[in-house]
Each structure stands twice: as structure tokens, then as C-alpha cells.
Design an enzyme around this catalytic site. Structure first.
Site, PDB file in Angstrom:
ATOM      1  N   SER A  63       2.704  -5.033   0.395  1.00  0.00           N
ATOM      2  CA  SER A  63       3.897  -5.433  -0.348  1.00  0.00           C
ATOM      3  C   SER A  63       4.930  -6.013   0.607  1.00  0.00           C
ATOM      4  O   SER A  63       5.122  -5.501   1.717  1.00  0.00           O
ATOM      5  CB  SER A  63       4.494  -4.238  -1.079  1.00  0.00           C
ATOM      6  OG  SER A  63       5.785  -4.541  -1.584  1.00  0.00           O
ATOM      7  N   TYR A  76       8.146   3.334  -3.279  1.00  0.00           N
ATOM      8  CA  TYR A  76       7.023   2.395  -3.340  1.00  0.00           C
ATOM      9  C   TYR A  76       6.708   1.805  -1.970  1.00  0.00           C
ATOM     10  O   TYR A  76       5.554   1.830  -1.522  1.00  0.00           O
ATOM     11  CB  TYR A  76       7.342   1.277  -4.329  1.00  0.00           C
ATOM     12  CG  TYR A  76       6.319   0.164  -4.342  1.00  0.00           C
ATOM     13  CD1 TYR A  76       5.013   0.401  -4.751  1.00  0.00           C
ATOM     14  CD2 TYR A  76       6.661  -1.122  -3.932  1.00  0.00           C
ATOM     15  CE1 TYR A  76       4.068  -0.620  -4.759  1.00  0.00           C
ATOM     16  CE2 TYR A  76       5.729  -2.140  -3.944  1.00  0.00           C
ATOM     17  CZ  TYR A  76       4.437  -1.889  -4.355  1.00  0.00           C
ATOM     18  OH  TYR A  76       3.509  -2.890  -4.352  1.00  0.00           O
TER      19      TYR A  76
END
Length: 251
Positions: A142, A155
Site C-alpha cells: 500500500s 491499515y
């Protein structure tokens, strides 16, 4: 265009979104593809049908990446069906965004780390044991691990572990000519928590304004382009790297 004829690829979490785009791309390039899903059997079957309709070869295999024994079964099925394992993309993941660190719960922590950290670790570890020499391991990370973004603390933390793992595995698997790399996508329209958000949505219009290239949000095909490169011969001398796919933005 890369030639993956004769290769066998497993893409975890490929019933839809980024994983689906990568699976379809590899199939178009000649690879036999194992489409993995945890619970979305309908979309996994549809992905296989679309690959076959385009002349490709694919099967769908259910496996929960958070459970190492199921990862074993996934790879065993791939090898039993196609005879080898050449490319593995650790794409399966779960997102929680717009969640301040102070509001994160233990339940959320356990869920994200079970899939994004533990799942990615054992996917890459177990794949490495079966991968042919000269094979490819690709982790989907990510862009939130590059720069801090409010609301992504949990996250991005869960995605950071696998990014470091890739760097270590690249060193350990180098003698076998196996490359290990990470792709770091930005916000992708039609994937993850943004699956139902269209390019015309105000969020994406604002987000696209932050991207120097194209003035648009990212797409699953953008990530598949990077995955095609890392799986092919042109990336044979690239390992231990993190490729930021963000339209020129820093995150």
C-alpha cells in the site's frame, strides 16, 4: 508485452479488483492461473469464466489466507493441477480507512494483521518453498506505507511487515534467481474499500487532482501493468524493491 506461456501463477484474493486484473493479465500473457478467493465464490467463478472465454486457462480455489493450512492446500492444488509453480502474487488483504488510531479496536487489529501481515508472510514463505528456480514473488502492499495518512494507522501498520519481509526474502532467495518485490498502489477506483466508488465520484475527483499523471484515479489495470513487468523477463535483475504506483504522487 511479456510472454508467460507455460508459467503457472497463483494470485491470492483475485475474485475481483486488483487481484482479478492481475489474474486476467497473466492469463492473457499465456500463464495458467489459479484464482483464489476466501468467500466470494460467485465472482471467483466469473473471473475464471472470463479468462476461459478469452482463451486462457484458470481454476478457482477457495482458501482463507489467514490460515496457513489453507495456504498449503491452495498451493498443493495449483501444483497438482498444473505441475509447477512459477509466479505467486500475495494480493489478498483487507482495508480499514478513515479510522483514527485512537478509535481502533483489538478486533480490528486482529483481523487486519491476521490477513495483511500473517497471511502475506505465510503466503510468501510457503510459495518460496515450492517456486521453481527463477520464479517470481510479488507482494501487493500500500502507498500508505510510504507517507503517513491520517485514518490509516492500523491499515498501514499491517501492510508494513510484508514490505520488510520482501527485502529479506529477496536476499535469501537470490541464489535461486527468484525475484521478490512489492507493488505499492495508491487509491484504486473499483478495488478494496473503493470498489463501489466510481471515477465520477467527488472523492475520486479530488484524489485525482493530487496525481500529476493523467489527472485521474488509479485503476486495477495500472497495478496489473506493474505486476506484468515484475513477472516478466525485463524484471529479471530487479529484486527487493517497492514500486510505487501512484500516478506520480508521493503516496
Amino acid at each position: 508485452m511479456s510472454d508467460l506461456a507455460g508459467k503457472v501463477a497463483v494470485v491470492t484474493g483475485s475474485a475481483r479488483g486488483v487481484g482479478k486484473a492481475i489474474a486476467q493479465r497473466y492469463a492473457r500473457l499465456g500463464a495458467s492461473v489459479v484464482v483464489n478467493y476466501s468467500s466470494d465464490e460467485q465472482n471467483a467463478r466469473r473471473t475464471v469464466e472470463e479468462i476461459e472465454a478469452a482463451g486462457g486457462d484458470a481454476i478457482a480455489v477457495q482458501a482463507d489466507i489467514a490460515t496457513p493450512a489453507e495456504i498449503d492446500r491452495l498451493f498443493a492444488t495449483a501444483v497438482e493441477t498444473y505441475g509447477s509453480l512459477d509466479i505467486v502474487v500475495a494480493n489478498a488483504g483487507v482495508e480499514i480507512v478513515d479510522e483514527p488510531v485512537l478509535d481502533a479496536t483489538e478486533e480490528q487489529f486482529d483481523r487486519l494483521f491476521a490477513i495483511n501481515s500473517k497471511g502475506a508472510f505465510f503466503t510468501l514463505q510457503k510459495a518460496a518453498k515450492l517456486l521453481t528456480d527463477g520464479g517470481r514473488l510479488i507482494n501487493i502492499g500500500s502507498s500508505s506505507t510510504v507517507s503517513p495518512v491520517p485514518g490509516t494507522g492500523l491499515y498501514s501498520s499491517s501492510k508494513t511487515a510484508s514490505r520488510q519481509l520482501v527485502r529479506v526474502l529477496a536476499l535469501e532467495l537470490g541464489p535461486r534467481n527468484i525475484t521478490v518485490n512489492t507493488i505499492l498502489p495508491t487509491v484504486i477506483a473499483g478495488a478494496g474499500v473503493f470498489t463501489q466508488v466510481t471515477e465520477d465520484d467527488e472523492f475520486h475527483q479530488v484524489n485525482a487532482g493530487m496525481r500529476p499523471l493523467g489527472g485521474r484515479p488509479g485503476t486495477p489495470e495500472d497495478v496489473a501493468d506493474a505486476a506484468e513487468y515484475l513477472a516478466g523477463d525485463l524484471a529479471a535483475w530487479v529484486s527487493g524493491q517497492a514500486l510505487l504506483v501512484s500516478g506520480g504522487a508521493v503516496q
